[in-house]
Motif scaffolding. Structure first.
Motif, PDB file in Angstrom:
ATOM      1  N   ASP A  31      21.831 -10.069 -46.346  1.00 28.19           N
ATOM      2  CA  ASP A  31      20.755  -9.171 -45.919  1.00 28.19           C
ATOM      3  C   ASP A  31      20.903  -8.785 -44.459  1.00 28.19           C
ATOM      4  N   VAL A  32      21.241  -9.759 -43.619  1.00 33.47           N
ATOM      5  CA  VAL A  32      21.437  -9.454 -42.202  1.00 33.47           C
ATOM      6  C   VAL A  32      22.636  -8.528 -42.011  1.00 33.47           C
ATOM      7  N   THR A  35      21.837  -4.938 -42.856  1.00 35.42           N
ATOM      8  CA  THR A  35      21.001  -4.324 -41.821  1.00 35.42           C
ATOM      9  C   THR A  35      21.817  -3.973 -40.581  1.00 35.42           C
ATOM     10  N   VAL A  36      22.692  -4.886 -40.194  1.00 40.65           N
ATOM     11  CA  VAL A  36      23.527  -4.637 -39.017  1.00 40.65           C
ATOM     12  C   VAL A  36      24.466  -3.453 -39.243  1.00 40.65           C
ATOM     13  N   ARG A  40      18.860   0.240 -42.653  1.00 40.12           N
ATOM     14  CA  ARG A  40      17.596  -0.191 -42.053  1.00 40.12           C
ATOM     15  C   ARG A  40      16.441   0.638 -42.602  1.00 40.12           C
ATOM     16  N   THR A  41      15.247   0.088 -42.444  1.00 36.20           N
ATOM     17  CA  THR A  41      14.047   0.790 -42.911  1.00 36.20           C
ATOM     18  C   THR A  41      13.676   1.872 -41.902  1.00 36.20           C
ATOM     19  N   PRO A  47      12.384  -0.543 -38.007  1.00 31.47           N
ATOM     20  CA  PRO A  47      13.669  -0.643 -38.712  1.00 31.47           C
ATOM     21  C   PRO A  47      13.975  -2.044 -39.243  1.00 31.47           C
ATOM     22  N   TRP A  48      13.243  -3.052 -38.789  1.00 28.72           N
ATOM     23  CA  TRP A  48      13.546  -4.422 -39.215  1.00 28.72           C
ATOM     24  C   TRP A  48      12.536  -4.960 -40.237  1.00 28.72           C
ATOM     25  N   LEU A  51      14.188  -6.184 -43.499  1.00 26.15           N
ATOM     26  CA  LEU A  51      14.963  -7.407 -43.303  1.00 26.15           C
ATOM     27  C   LEU A  51      14.044  -8.616 -43.177  1.00 26.15           C
ATOM     28  N   VAL A  52      12.970  -8.479 -42.396  1.00 28.91           N
ATOM     29  CA  VAL A  52      12.046  -9.605 -42.232  1.00 28.91           C
ATOM     30  C   VAL A  52      11.411  -9.965 -43.561  1.00 28.91           C
ATOM     31  N   ALA A  95      15.430  -0.215 -47.275  1.00 28.34           N
ATOM     32  CA  ALA A  95      16.274   0.455 -46.294  1.00 28.34           C
ATOM     33  C   ALA A  95      16.954   1.674 -46.879  1.00 28.34           C
TER      34      ALA A  95
END
Length: 398
Positions: A31-32, A35-36, A40-41, A47-48, A51-52, A95
């Motif tokens: 998941d990280v 996102t990286v 992203r959202t 945007p995080w 992920l959170v 995302a």
């Protein structure tokens, strides 16, 4: 990913927890990574946010071993929230763009499904798995990718988990059956040995004891009728030895399990009781430094136990003569109400053990069997100072 539990997680928590933590870290890392890499959202939560949200649900999977149904409900709710957010507010928690996989399914879902099925094979569990499968495949918006990913995330891990649980149960059943078969074989062997011992006891009682009794009677008759003093003394010695042999044979018949109603008739006066002092004096005469220390009431101990204690001391002193010439020997005998404890210890040899090569090595083995016949234990082994120790515990039958 499927968590392959080695056994019931409640029985082997270390292995189960290690596998679970590794799986959770893997999905959290993916998941990280997504996102990286740019997935992203784009909603008002930032945007995080996606992920959170996913990391929180990934962390909740760590509690699946203690609360499997609760974690399953959280997975269902999390999947439903992702799909609702995509319908109500696109980009809020899902995302965009999606780099890989199905964005509306939690990555750790296969782990939850597999573990829950292994731990709780109940109707309610399969109902929850069915709800997850429907949410993952989304039949109201079918597509090849959605259905494939949904089935791989729910149905396949569930079936694999069920197979693993069934295989584990089968292996446990086979192990239990093998252990039961082994126990039954040991019991059959014990029964066969008991029957053989009873047969030997019957042979000893019916044949050997009878023959020895005749020998004792004939020796007594010779003692009475002989006119030569030497002949009378030889006949008396033969009779005494025969009576002692009879007593030992009768004790062995009882130990072997021979059952006879009543008692065998006695032949002449009772045989003299063996004395440890005689053994010690004989060894002292042969040049061995032996010290005897006795405590307790020997008269309250059965003759069979006394004779076994005599044999222990006799064999230990014989081994000293052979293997430890010049050593000092200490004989400790404790006559108790429940057991007789015998300890024979000697120091290292101070002379050449010329007789050490003449032994066959069967003396202690036969002695251990004799001690075991009356329910006792024998320990024999070298000492740190180079000597040797023989210790026996002989139970006193009530």
């Amino acid at each position: 990913m499927v968590v392959r539990l080695l056994a019931d997680p409640r029985d082997h928590p270390r292995e189960a927890v290690a596998l679970l933590v590794g799986a959770v870290l893997l999905f959290a890392g993916l998941d990280v990574l997504y996102t990286v890499l740019g997935s992203r959202t784009t909603g008002p939560a930032g945007p995080w946010a996606g992920l959170v949200f996913r990391l929180v649900l990934d962390a909740a999977v760590l509690a699946v071993l203690r609360a499997p149904l609760l974690v399953t409900w959280l997975t269902i709710v999390g999947t439903a929230v992702l799909q609702l957010s995509e319908l109500v507010s696109p980009g809020l928690l899902v995302a965009s763009p999606v780099i890989g996989g199905d964005p509306l399914t939690l990555g750790a879902t296969p782990v939850v499904v597999n573990v829950v099925v292994q731990m709780r094979n109940q109707r309610s569990t399969w109902v929850l798995i069915g709800v997850l499968t429907i949410l993952a495949t989304r039949p109201w918006d079918p597509s090849l990718l959605t259905i494939s990913v949904g089935l791989l995330s729910t149905a396949v891990p569930a079936l694999l988990g069920r197979y693993m649980a069934a295989r584990r149960t089968l292996m446990a059943s086979l192990r239990e059956r093998a252990e039961r078969t082994d126990r039954e074989q040991r019991l059959l062997a014990e029964q066969a040995r008991a029957e053989e011992r009873a047969r030997l006891a019957a042979e000893m009682h019916d044949v050997v004891t009878h023959r020895v009794s005749l020998m004792v009677l004939q020796a007594g008759a010779i003692e009475v009728t002989a006119t030569d003093p030497e002949t009378r003394r030889a006949a008396a010695g033969l009779r005494d030895a025969g009576m002692q042999a009879l007593d030992e044979l009768r004790e062995l018949v009882g130990v072997f399990g021979g059952e006879r109603t009543g008692e065998s008739p006695t032949v002449g006066p009772p045989a003299p009781r063996v004395e440890l002092r005689d053994l010690v004096d004989a060894s002292v005469t042969a040049g061995v430094d032996v010290r005897l220390d006795c405590a307790g009431d020997a008269d309250a101990v059965p003759a069979a136990v006394l004779r076994t204690a005599h044999r222990v001391v006799q064999e230990a002193l014989t081994n000293v003569h052979k293997h430890a010439p010049g050593g000092r020997v200490r004989v400790d005998v404790r006559y108790g109400a429940d057991a007789v404890n015998v300890a024979v210890t000697n120091s290292a040899a101070t002379a050449d053990a010329a007789l050490g090569r003449t032994g066959s090595g069967s003396g202690l083995r036969g002695l251990r069997e004799r001690v075991a016949m009356i329910g006792g234990t024998l320990q024999a082994g070298p000492r740190p100072d180079g000597g040797f120790a023989v210790r026996a515990e002989l139970p006193v039958a009530r």
